[in-house]
Design a protein around this motif. Sequence first.
Motif, short mmCIF file in Angstrom:
data_model
loop_
_atom_site.label_atom_id
_atom_site.label_comp_id
_atom_site.label_asym_id
_atom_site.label_seq_id
_atom_site.Cartn_x
_atom_site.Cartn_y
_atom_site.Cartn_z
N GLN A 19 0.82 -1.21 0.00
CA GLN A 19 0.00 0.00 0.00
C GLN A 19 0.86 1.27 0.00
OE1 GLN A 19 -0.73 -2.62 2.32
NE2 GLN A 19 -2.08 -3.37 0.71
N GLY A 20 2.18 1.12 -0.06
CA GLY A 20 3.07 2.29 -0.08
C GLY A 20 3.35 2.88 1.28
N VAL A 21 3.18 2.09 2.35
CA VAL A 21 3.36 2.58 3.72
C VAL A 21 4.68 2.07 4.28
CG1 VAL A 21 2.43 2.50 6.06
CG2 VAL A 21 0.88 2.68 4.11
N HIS A 22 5.43 2.96 4.91
CA HIS A 22 6.66 2.60 5.62
C HIS A 22 6.53 3.11 7.05
CE1 HIS A 22 10.83 2.04 6.71
NE2 HIS A 22 10.93 3.31 7.02
N LEU A 23 6.70 2.24 8.01
CA LEU A 23 6.66 2.64 9.42
C LEU A 23 8.09 2.81 9.91
CD1 LEU A 23 3.87 0.23 10.72
CD2 LEU A 23 3.65 2.64 10.08
N ALA A 24 8.41 4.01 10.35
CA ALA A 24 9.76 4.33 10.85
C ALA A 24 9.70 4.31 12.37
CB ALA A 24 10.21 5.69 10.34
N GLY A 25 10.10 3.20 12.96
CA GLY A 25 10.04 3.07 14.42
C GLY A 25 11.39 3.24 15.06
N GLY A 26 11.40 3.52 16.37
CA GLY A 26 12.62 3.59 17.15
C GLY A 26 13.45 4.84 16.93
N LEU A 27 12.86 5.89 16.39
CA LEU A 27 13.61 7.13 16.16
C LEU A 27 13.55 8.00 17.41
CD1 LEU A 27 12.32 7.94 12.58
CD2 LEU A 27 14.51 6.94 13.21
N SER A 28 14.61 8.74 17.66
CA SER A 28 14.62 9.69 18.76
C SER A 28 13.71 10.87 18.42
CB SER A 28 16.04 10.22 19.00
OG SER A 28 16.91 9.16 19.30
N PRO A 29 13.11 11.52 19.43
CA PRO A 29 12.30 12.70 19.15
C PRO A 29 13.13 13.78 18.45
CG PRO A 29 11.94 11.96 21.39
CD PRO A 29 13.11 11.16 20.84
N GLY A 30 12.51 14.52 17.54
CA GLY A 30 13.18 15.61 16.83
C GLY A 30 12.64 15.78 15.43
N ALA A 56 2.72 10.06 12.60
CA ALA A 56 2.57 11.14 11.62
C ALA A 56 2.40 10.53 10.25
CB ALA A 56 3.79 12.05 11.64
N SER A 57 1.54 11.13 9.46
CA SER A 57 1.33 10.71 8.09
C SER A 57 2.05 11.68 7.17
CB SER A 57 -0.16 10.75 7.78
OG SER A 57 -0.63 9.50 7.47
N VAL A 58 2.83 11.15 6.26
CA VAL A 58 3.55 11.97 5.29
C VAL A 58 3.23 11.41 3.91
CG1 VAL A 58 5.82 12.72 4.49
CG2 VAL A 58 5.42 12.35 6.93
N VAL A 59 2.76 12.27 3.02
CA VAL A 59 2.48 11.87 1.65
C VAL A 59 3.58 12.45 0.77
CG1 VAL A 59 0.85 11.98 -0.27
CG2 VAL A 59 0.01 11.78 2.08
N LEU A 60 4.29 11.59 0.08
CA LEU A 60 5.39 12.00 -0.78
C LEU A 60 5.01 11.73 -2.24
CD1 LEU A 60 8.20 10.33 1.34
CD2 LEU A 60 7.62 12.76 1.28
N HIS A 61 5.27 12.72 -3.12
CA HIS A 61 4.92 12.61 -4.53
C HIS A 61 6.18 12.40 -5.36
CE1 HIS A 61 0.77 13.76 -3.80
NE2 HIS A 61 1.26 14.63 -2.93
N LEU A 62 6.22 11.31 -6.12
CA LEU A 62 7.39 10.98 -6.94
C LEU A 62 7.45 11.85 -8.19
CD1 LEU A 62 7.10 7.14 -6.60
CD2 LEU A 62 9.02 8.51 -5.77
N GLU A 63 8.68 12.26 -8.56
CA GLU A 63 8.95 13.04 -9.77
C GLU A 63 10.14 12.40 -10.47
OE1 GLU A 63 9.24 17.31 -9.14
OE2 GLU A 63 8.41 17.05 -7.15
N PRO A 64 10.30 12.64 -11.78
CA PRO A 64 11.48 12.10 -12.47
C PRO A 64 12.76 12.64 -11.85
CG PRO A 64 9.89 12.96 -14.05
CD PRO A 64 9.43 13.37 -12.68
N GLY A 65 13.75 11.79 -11.70
CA GLY A 65 15.03 12.18 -11.11
C GLY A 65 16.18 12.00 -12.08
N VAL A 66 17.36 12.42 -11.63
CA VAL A 66 18.58 12.38 -12.43
C VAL A 66 19.66 11.69 -11.61
CG1 VAL A 66 20.34 13.82 -13.53
CG2 VAL A 66 17.96 14.57 -13.51
N ARG A 67 20.49 10.89 -12.26
CA ARG A 67 21.65 10.27 -11.60
C ARG A 67 22.89 11.10 -11.91
NH1 ARG A 67 20.73 5.94 -8.44
NH2 ARG A 67 18.80 4.90 -8.99
#
Length: 148
Positions: A19-30, A56-67
């Motif tokens: 579903q495109g979800v990543h849970l970032a656990g164990g991070l220090s506050p900040g 927190a919910s974060v919605v990120l929109h993908l765009e074409p990138g460059v290497r």
Amino acid sequence: TFTPGVRPPGSSRGQTNAQGVHLAGGLSPGMFQARATLGEQVTRPMSVTAQRNTTASVVLHLEPGVRVHCTTLRNGEPGKAGFAQLIDADGRAVVSAYAQDGQLELGPVLPGSYTIRGSTGPGGEKLKGEQSLTIVGFEPVSIELDLR
């Protein structure tokens, strides 16, 4: 990827679920910067502030990138180990890479203005280099960064 903004140590890197979800656990506050990539696509970094037990919910929109292909040189000579990172206009390290042969692949990144900073690997005399880089369009970019 969640990387520290100003303070806290630690980061979270991993794949999303179906579903495109990543849970970032164990991070220090900040404050953290959230960023995602998918093949040659990338998102703009988004700031997220985490407190203890924050969801927190974060919605990120993908765009074409460059290497960016970067060859690190030591006093003008190629083929030695090196580390480099691209710093965006806001002073954030967007991507970084290390290679034993000095041939680094950075990205994908969005077109824009960056500073590329590099240094030699661990051991021996520490050499450093820095230069400005402007990426226009979506063609791969190749540069040489001389470390002195």
